[in-house]
Design an enzyme around this catalytic site. Structure first.
Site, PDB file in Angstrom:
ATOM      1  N   ARG A 143       0.897  -1.228   0.046  1.00 19.46           N
ATOM      2  CA  ARG A 143      -0.031  -0.084  -0.040  1.00 19.46           C
ATOM      3  C   ARG A 143       1.110   1.109   0.007  1.00 19.46           C
ATOM      4  O   ARG A 143       0.507   2.284  -0.485  1.00 19.46           O
ATOM      5  CB  ARG A 143      -0.823   0.251   1.301  1.00 19.46           C
ATOM      6  CG  ARG A 143      -1.991  -1.106   1.043  1.00 19.46           C
ATOM      7  CD  ARG A 143      -2.707  -0.954   2.480  1.00 19.46           C
ATOM      8  NE  ARG A 143      -3.991  -1.921   2.229  1.00 19.46           N
ATOM      9  CZ  ARG A 143      -4.502  -2.513   3.191  1.00 19.46           C
ATOM     10  NH1 ARG A 143      -4.515  -1.734   4.533  1.00 19.46           N
ATOM     11  NH2 ARG A 143      -5.812  -2.996   2.757  1.00 19.46           N
TER      12      ARG A 143
ATOM     13  N   GLY B 157     -10.714 -10.224  -1.938  1.00 19.99           N
ATOM     14  CA  GLY B 157      -9.548 -10.873  -1.336  1.00 19.99           C
ATOM     15  C   GLY B 157      -9.077 -12.069  -2.050  1.00 19.99           C
ATOM     16  O   GLY B 157      -7.879 -12.158  -2.128  1.00 19.99           O
TER      17      GLY B 157
ATOM     18  N   GLY C  80     -13.540  -4.146   0.468  1.00 17.62           N
ATOM     19  CA  GLY C  80     -14.977  -3.542   0.517  1.00 17.62           C
ATOM     20  C   GLY C  80     -15.107  -2.231  -0.613  1.00 17.62           C
ATOM     21  O   GLY C  80     -16.391  -2.336  -0.941  1.00 17.62           O
TER      22      GLY C  80
END
Ligand code: AMP
Length: 397
Positions: A35, A355, A378
């Site tokens: 990330r 995922g 999400g």
């Protein structure tokens, strides 16, 4: 619309919402920096454009308390390494230390603010709190797609404090949105969705939304057993959701009405126990003996899936078609991944998201053979469900 590529950052302070919620071990070392690495291009664009960057993020779930284990200090050294720069750190995200550090910031410099979630006001989407964050900067960039489905202070509410020509998406959000558009808004036909995984219940809203968009819908994984049982098939001890039998029939009916080609497995790899060393054999999907359970797509099903995938112009893959974590039941998912790779090489657009299909494609070492892998969780699922994400709406209007 103003973008990170046409905005003049010269002499400006940009406050950037990133997702630095990285996993840390018990020595507070980062165990996966993906990330952070992905956020570097956006930060660099600001600095190279003559601006300065104020970085804000959450880390873990401190639930409104300044708990040291969730301090962004743990990651500031690595951010400095990734950017090749010294990082200034404010030990609060609002208040005197943040205000003073932001005011002193010079062009080309980076300031990292302390964890946003030390304040409950962040997750509550508090206006005053968002206003205090906004006051630190001249422009706002959202590069945290993973939290774009939340109407939090730093992901959505803050945007109200900036004029439309002073707020924009970063590179990560832009890439996620354009790959979603390539599937949902303007797909090259035929569009095929492969839905797998464990439960119909967790995917039902996506399936319903996709029925309005796709040409082909492949149903794999354990969720197919709910459909098979709904037709009176024998599924042995396979995973099933008895509360969803009716709904499975409804989905089939709706698919038919909408002209969607629904592709269901017709054979299955069964096992005498849920274990890597189980005895296995192949049998028809609706004739699984008692004491056996279906754990992967059978060879005929795999051929069906491959044929459809190879003829597709756009492919969305969400959820493995078998228990890919065990070698004995990974064959179906591997074949699907390979077919997607082959279709992509021939010019199809492929989006892998959710995922477990991401874990799957990484396990097979095929991440570079698909068009885009979404790591958003999400936010991606809500987009596929047809929802407008607050973090996106706040900037797009
Ligand atoms: P999901 O998070 O809903 O995408 O589900 C992913 C999980 O579904 C993975 O851990 C797979 O092992 C599991 N899965 C896929 N096919 C089956 C199956 N036939 N039986 C049990 N679990 C399955």
């Amino acid at each position: 619309m103003v973008t990170i590529d046409n905005f003049d950052f010269s002499g400006k302070k940009a406050i950037i919402r990133v997702d630095f919620n990285v996993p840390l071990n018990d020595k507070f070392e980062i165990t996966d920096d993906t990330r952070m690495v992905k956020a570097v291009p956006t930060i660099k664009k600001v600095l190279e454009g003559g601006g300065s960057a104020i970085i804000m993020s959450h880390l873990g779930r401190p639930k409104g308390e300044a708990k040291p284990e969730f301090s962004l200090k743990h990651i500031s050294g690595h951010l400095a390494d990734l950017l090749g720069l010294e990082i200034k750190f404010a030990d609060d995200c609002i208040g005197a230390s943040a205000v003073e550090a932001a005011a002193a910031l010079q062009a080309g410099e980076v300031l990292l603010l302390e964890n946003l979630r030390y304040y409950n006001e962040e997750t509550e989407g508090d206006k005053d709190f968002a206003g205090k964050l906004a006051a630190l900067a001249d422009c706002y960039i959202n590069d945290a797609f993973g939290t774009a489905h939340r109407a939090h202070a730093s992901t959505a509410i803050i945007a109200d404090f900036f004029a439309s020509d002073a707020k924009m998406f970063g590179d990560i959000v832009n890439s996620e949105l354009s790959s979603l558009d390539a599937v949902l808004a303007s797909p090259k036909r035929p569009l095929t969705a492969i839905m797998g995984g464990a439960k119909v219940s967790s995917k039902i809203t996506i399936i319903k939304n996709m029925l309005d968009k796709v040409d082909n819908l492949i149903i794999g994984g354990a969720m197919k057993f709910t459909f098979i049982k709904a037709h009176g098939g024998q599924i042995g001890g396979s995973l099933v959701e008895d509360d969803y039998l009716e709904l499975a029939l409804e989905i089939e009916k709706e698919a038919k009405e909408k002209g969607v080609n629904l592709i269901m497995a017709n054979d299955v790899v069964i096992a005498d126990k849920f274990a890597a060393d189980a005895t296995t054999k192949v049998c028809p999907i609706d004739a699984i003996p008692e004491g056996w359970l279906g754990l992967d797509a059978g060879p005929e099903s795999v051929e069906r899936f491959k044929k459809v995938i190879l003829e597709s112009g756009t492919i969305l893959w969400n959820g493995p078609v078998g228990v890919f974590e065990m070698e004995a039941f990974a064959g179906g998912s591997k074949a699907v991944a390979e077919a997607i790779g082959e279709a992509t090489a021939k010019g199809a657009f492929s989006l892998i998201g959710g995922g477990d299909s991401v874990a799957c494609i990484n396990q097979f070492g095929m991440a570079d053979q698909v068009s885009y892998i979404s790591t958003a969780g999400g936010a991606l699922l809500e987009s596929l469900e047809g929802k407008v994400l607050p973090g996106v709406a706040a900037i797009r209007g």
